[in-house]
Design an enzyme around this catalytic site. Structure first.
Site, PDB file in Angstrom:
ATOM      1  N   ASP A 245      15.544  57.502 -23.345  1.00 26.72           N
ATOM      2  CA  ASP A 245      14.310  57.529 -22.551  1.00 26.72           C
ATOM      3  C   ASP A 245      13.646  58.899 -22.552  1.00 26.72           C
ATOM      4  O   ASP A 245      12.433  59.005 -22.737  1.00 26.72           O
ATOM      5  CB  ASP A 245      14.606  57.128 -21.105  1.00 26.72           C
ATOM      6  CG  ASP A 245      14.927  55.654 -20.970  1.00 26.72           C
ATOM      7  OD1 ASP A 245      14.680  54.905 -21.929  1.00 26.72           O
ATOM      8  OD2 ASP A 245      15.420  55.251 -19.908  1.00 26.72           O
ATOM      9  N   ASP A 258      17.910  58.918 -18.185  1.00 25.85           N
ATOM     10  CA  ASP A 258      17.753  57.466 -18.307  1.00 25.85           C
ATOM     11  C   ASP A 258      17.068  56.956 -17.042  1.00 25.85           C
ATOM     12  O   ASP A 258      17.569  57.153 -15.932  1.00 25.85           O
ATOM     13  CB  ASP A 258      19.118  56.805 -18.476  1.00 25.85           C
ATOM     14  CG  ASP A 258      19.040  55.487 -19.228  1.00 25.85           C
ATOM     15  OD1 ASP A 258      17.959  55.173 -19.751  1.00 25.85           O
ATOM     16  OD2 ASP A 258      20.060  54.773 -19.299  1.00 25.85           O
ATOM     17  N   LYS A 260      15.946  53.910 -14.725  1.00 23.45           N
ATOM     18  CA  LYS A 260      16.332  52.529 -14.453  1.00 23.45           C
ATOM     19  C   LYS A 260      15.545  51.998 -13.261  1.00 23.45           C
ATOM     20  O   LYS A 260      15.120  52.750 -12.385  1.00 23.45           O
ATOM     21  CB  LYS A 260      17.829  52.427 -14.143  1.00 23.45           C
ATOM     22  CG  LYS A 260      18.742  52.878 -15.280  1.00 23.45           C
ATOM     23  CD  LYS A 260      18.636  51.963 -16.478  1.00 23.45           C
ATOM     24  CE  LYS A 260      19.618  52.370 -17.564  1.00 23.45           C
ATOM     25  NZ  LYS A 260      19.473  51.526 -18.788  1.00 23.45           N
TER      26      LYS A 260
END
EC number: 3.1.-.-
Length: 351
Positions: A245, A258, A260
């Site tokens: 990411d 990352d 989420k």
């Protein structure tokens, strides 16, 4: 008959005499009888509270919100008691081959890079059609326990929404996640190319993601020096690939980040399931990929919420990243063994 001992004094001498008495209707219980205690609940108006008791006993909504499916299962059915003897307990597994997490030919950069757009290496599947992705490897090596809870969750959702409803629900989650990552990429890229590091207004983006962007706003204020967004990484030695990411400095520490989304709060790292393993896999591939001239030792998992409540940011130290890197190597070995067994079975069937 009851024997009564009596004494008499005769001439100064004590002489015992026994007298036999016939006693009828003698009961020891009569002597021990006492007033009955009154129960403090006897005066409660049961009819008044009957509706309250029924509502509590029949309610389908728990007052607790379990952080994991396993916790919810234990809340309903009780904890699972495992009575394995010490000799039968599985030993801690270690990778057969300890591949290095860092590529020592590269140096660990600590200074911020020159200003400019972050790297975005596009994944070209045509060049490596048979190389497995990080996501696929993790899916193929789920433990029986993980599979059980995922399948139970899916059956429960299908029972509530129906097959078509669950399909639509999954598609909406995927679409929202895609929109969220697209908006994030635009925000991080624009911040990297502007002197003003404040992110643009969330009103510029689709309504479906504005809550998520509001949720991570306090995290974005600590993100600087973005080096890569939605960029492909490849580990040529271990033969796997993925798309990370973001790579940026969070509070002065270079991290693989990352992003989420979640419908339930995930305040602890343990609530993020295999996400730390996934993050370590991306970082290990980046450190071995010639397209990146730097090394990353730390990680950051940011869990955003649609209602705009503050996101949880879980920062992984270099020590934790090494632990999850070893876990990733084990999962990678399991996937390789599965593929070998399938290839062997297929070969035997063709003979």
């Amino acid at each position: 008959m009851f024997i009564l001992n009596r004494v008499a004094c005769v001439g100064g001498t004590v002489v015992p005499r026994c007298t036999a008495l016939f006693v009828r209707h003698f009961s020891a219980c009569r002597c021990l009888r006492s007033a009955k205690r009154r129960s403090p609940y006897s005066s409660v108006d049961s009819e008044r509270y009957s509706s309250l008791v029924k509502s509590v006993m029949s309610s389908r909504i728990s007052s607790q919100t379990p952080d994991t499916l396993q916790a919810e299962d234990e809340h309903v059915y009780g904890p699972v008691v495992k009575a394995a003897t010490p000799s039968s307990r599985p030993e801690t597994r270690v990778p057969k081959t300890l591949h290095p997490f860092l590529h020592f030919k590269e140096t660990l950069e600590t200074e911020e890079p020159e200003s400019g757009p972050p790297a975005r290496i596009v994944l070209n599947r045509a060049d490596r059609p048979l190389v497995p992705s990080v996501t696929r490897i993790l899916q193929q090596t789920l433990s029986p326990e993980q599979i059980f809870y995922l399948e139970r969750w899916k059956r429960r959702m299908v029972a509530e929404l129906g097959e078509e409803g669950f399909k639509e629900y999954s598609q909406n989650l995927f679409r929202q996640g895609k929109l969220f990552h697209s908006a994030l990429e635009d925000i991080l890229s624009s911040c990297a190319t502007r002197e003003n590091t404040n992110p643009p207004e969330t009103s510029e983006y689709p309504p479906e993601v504005q809550g998520y962007l509001e949720s991570i706003s306090h995290v974005l204020s600590d993100v600087r020096a973005v080096r890569a967004t939605e960029s492909a990484v490849y580990h040529d030695t271990l033969n796997y690939l993925g798309i990370l990411d973001c790579v940026a400095c969070y509070r002065g520490v270079l991290c693989v980040i990352d992003w989420k989304t979640s419908e339930k709060p995930k305040p602890f790292l343990s609530n993020t399931y295999d996400n730390p393993v996934q993050l370590a896999a991306y970082a290990g591939a980046l450190n071995n990929d010639a397209n990146y001239k730097y090394q990353v030792e730390h990680g950051l998992i940011v869990v955003a919420y649609k209602d705009g409540s503050p996101a949880h940011a879980h920062q992984l130290s270099s020590e934790l990243m090494l632990e999850y890197w070893n876990t990733w190597l084990i999962r990678l070995e399991e996937c390789t063994e599965q593929r070998s067994r399938l290839a062997s079975t297929s070969f035997e069937q063709k003979r």
